[in-house]
Design an enzyme around this catalytic site. Structure first.
Site, PDB file in Angstrom:
ATOM      1  N   ASP A 124       0.779  -1.071  -0.093  1.00  0.00           N
ATOM      2  CA  ASP A 124       0.069  -0.122  -0.038  1.00  0.00           C
ATOM      3  C   ASP A 124       0.880   1.136   0.174  1.00  0.00           C
ATOM      4  O   ASP A 124       1.931   1.045   0.214  1.00  0.00           O
ATOM      5  CB  ASP A 124      -0.967  -0.220   1.139  1.00  0.00           C
ATOM      6  CG  ASP A 124      -0.351  -0.001   2.504  1.00  0.00           C
ATOM      7  OD1 ASP A 124       0.838  -0.905   2.576  1.00  0.00           O
ATOM      8  OD2 ASP A 124      -0.794   0.640   3.619  1.00  0.00           O
ATOM      9  N   GLU A 189       0.404  -1.424   5.868  1.00  0.00           N
ATOM     10  CA  GLU A 189       1.506  -0.807   6.501  1.00  0.00           C
ATOM     11  C   GLU A 189       1.103   0.503   6.833  1.00  0.00           C
ATOM     12  O   GLU A 189       1.430   1.110   7.960  1.00  0.00           O
ATOM     13  CB  GLU A 189       2.741  -0.820   5.866  1.00  0.00           C
ATOM     14  CG  GLU A 189       4.020  -0.537   6.798  1.00  0.00           C
ATOM     15  CD  GLU A 189       4.395   1.114   6.770  1.00  0.00           C
ATOM     16  OE1 GLU A 189       5.128   1.540   7.675  1.00  0.00           O
ATOM     17  OE2 GLU A 189       3.789   1.863   5.939  1.00  0.00           O
TER      18      GLU A 189
HETATM   19  C1  LIG Z   1       1.653   4.313  12.480  1.00  0.00           C
HETATM   20  S1  LIG Z   1       1.720   3.215  11.173  1.00  0.00           S
HETATM   21  C2  LIG Z   1       2.055   4.017   9.811  1.00  0.00           C
HETATM   22  C3  LIG Z   1       3.385   3.901   9.273  1.00  0.00           C
HETATM   23  C4  LIG Z   1       3.984   4.958   8.632  1.00  0.00           C
HETATM   24  N1  LIG Z   1       5.128   4.394   8.206  1.00  0.00           N
HETATM   25  C5  LIG Z   1       6.114   5.335   7.524  1.00  0.00           C
HETATM   26  C6  LIG Z   1       7.237   4.747   6.990  1.00  0.00           C
HETATM   27  O1  LIG Z   1       5.642   6.393   6.906  1.00  0.00           O
HETATM   28  C7  LIG Z   1       4.274   6.167   9.661  1.00  0.00           C
HETATM   29  O2  LIG Z   1       5.142   6.065  10.431  1.00  0.00           O
HETATM   30  O3  LIG Z   1       3.298   6.878   9.692  1.00  0.00           O
HETATM   31 ZN   LIG Z   2       6.675   2.397   3.959  1.00  0.00          ZN
HETATM   32 ZN   LIG Z   3       4.825   5.355   4.386  1.00  0.00          ZN
END
Ligand SMILES: CSCC[C@H](NC(C)=O)C(=O)O
Ligand SMILES: [Zn+2]
Ligand SMILES: [Zn+2]
Length: 471
Positions: A124, A189
């Site tokens: 995603d 994710e």
């Molecule tokens: C809280 S889960 C979402 C995951 C997302 N990962 C990245 C790498 O952007 C973030 O850190 O917002």
């Molecule tokens: Zn990512």
């Molecule tokens: Zn991301």
């Protein structure tokens, strides 16, 4: 009779001889034509390993709209299965939640008893504001400088495809892995991984893989050094709510909801500045401090033309994205929220989203979840050497400033390394005009070729591995 016969023989002979020559000529012509055709085809039909073909496969994956909240997971999985088939990898689609397929690929190792390698990626991507992009976020436009613009070009469709391309190259060289290599392409994710990596890491399928090391996403690096991550910050999504007396917009009085909320926002901002100052002063890295950023403000009484202006509302709320390093004192932070940011004495309440409770970044013994980056972790040493031998440079290992699915594996005591080989590249994940240069993408494939070869050839018995077997 005799003359006639002779004539006949002659003429027959002549005819036979002539037709053979014609046939010979025809065959020669045909052979020549075939030769020309092969020559033209080899000149004009690029092979599977041609850079332009490799890039076009990357573009195809990028063109599939897997943007939250309505990702086309089935199309992505269908495409990835076609890639897996083209390099003879076993494939299995697992739907731990309906319509959220996780694709698992396998390159079997010759010693199935050895713990395996998991090359992890998510399918995603985050949404994009299409009209703010120079090129459509799902066009995967390749510009004249070699930049490929697409949502997911950095986060993290690049990595998923680079794993596959590296395996394609290794197979072409005849390399046979000792350890089994798995690739997982997981959903969700970007919305917390609960219906993806979290359930996968908990599943019997995962247990049966006997994973010894996980590779997952990292970040682009604007310098020539690749960034590499051994831990990550934990997301705490906080909503603070203020209540207060409503009243006339012209009246000055204490304890309105807006005033109560603004006091909190000022306090939060001071805390934010104190953390940021440590980064600015070079005392701490980005991933080593607690970050707080306001994500939304919700207040006011709506009217057909906007908001009622001469009315002070009785409720107001604000949302904050907080990221907590594994080394921080989580209890102290929670106390700070309750006592300073949302105190009952100012008519305030707070809620910490699902993440605070679920995404513990400590193991069951309360130890921070960190993957070792010294000689105690053979995977770390192998990665360092493999990147070096592919002419790449690694920066100092860091705590990932945001969050990744690695936490679900690290919590289970598994070593997980965050690494997206993108040097000389601005950090554009979740930003407008996310892009990756094709030359960097191709270099990244060489990095994975070297890493996968080193990992899959590592013959040590599990007892010597880093796995925290007491967990
Ligand atoms: C809280 S889960 C979402 C995951 C997302 N990962 C990245 C790498 O952007 C973030 O850190 O917002
Ligand atoms: Zn990512
Ligand atoms: Zn991301």
């Amino acid at each position: 009779m005799c003359r006639y016969n002779l004539k006949l023989i002659k003429s027959t002979h002549f005819r036979v001889s002539s037709s053979t020559e014609i046939k010979k000529m025809e065959i020669n012509h045909l052979l020549y034509l075939c030769f020309l055709l092969v020559l033209i085809l080899t000149k004009t039909t690029p092979s599977d390993e041609d850079p332009s073909v490799i890039i076009s496969r990357f573009q195809q994956y990028l063109q599939i709209n897997t943007s939250q909240p309505t990702p086309d997971y089935h199309k992505a999985v269908e495409f990835l299965i076609s890639q897996a088939k083209s390099i003879s990898l076993d494939h299995q689609t697992i739907e731990l939640v309906d319509n959220k397929p996780l694709l698992l690929l396998k390159w079997p190792g010759s010693d199935p008893k050895l713990p395996s390698i998991l090359l992890y990626s998510h399918t995603d991507v985050v949404p994009s504001e299409q009209d703010k992009w120079t090129y459509h976020p799902f066009a995967a436009h390749l510009d004249s400088t070699g930049n490929i613009y697409a949502r997911g070009s950095q986060d993290m469709k690049c990595v998923g495809m680079q794993y596959l391309e590296a395996i394609r190259k290794l197979k072409a060289t005849g390399f046979q892995p000792l350890r089994s290599v798995y690739l997982s392409f997981a959903p969700d994710e970007e919305i917390g991984g609960h219906d993806g990596a979290e359930k996968f890491a908990d599943s019997d399928v995962f247990k049966s893989l006997n994973v010894g090391i996980v590779l997952d996403e990292g970040l682009a690096s604007p310098t020539e050094n690749y960034r590499v991550f051994y831990a990550e910050r934990c997301p705490w999504w906080l909503v603070i709510k203020a209540k207060g007396a409503p009243g006339h917009g012209a009246k000055l009085y204490d304890n309105s909801a807006m005033e109560n909320l603004l006091k909190s926002i000022e306090i939060v901002r001071k805390f934010r500045a104190s953390q940021f100052d440590m980064v600015k002063a070079g005392l701490k890295a980005e991933g080593e401090v607690i970050s707080v950023n306001m994500a939304f403000l919700k207040a006011g009484t709506p009217s057909p033309t906007g908001f009622v202006m001469n009315l002070q509302p009785s409720e107001a709320e604000a949302g904050f994205d907080i990221r907590v390093p594994p080394t921080a004192n989580a209890e102290a932070l929670e106390r700070r929220i309750a006592e300073e940011w949302a105190p009952a004495s100012r008519n305030m309440t707070f809620e910490l989203g699902q993440f605070k409770q679920k995404a513990s970044i400590h193991d069951k013994f309360g130890r921070p979840v960190l993957t070792a980056t010294d000689s105690s972790n053979p995977w770390w040493s192998l990665l360092e050497d493999a990147v070096k031998s592919a002419n790449g440079k690694l920066g100092k290992p860091e705590i990932f400033p945001a969050s990744t699915d690695s936490r679900y594996f690290r919590e289970r005591g598994l070593p997980a390394i965050g690494f997206s080989p993108m040097a000389n590249t601005p950090i554009l994940l979740h930003d407008h005009n996310e892009f990756l240069n094709q030359a960097e993408y191709l270099k990244g494939i060489d990095m994975y070729e070297s890493i996968i070869k080193a990992f899959a050839s590592y013959a040590q018995h599990p007892k010597d591995e880093v796995a925290r077997d007491e967990l």
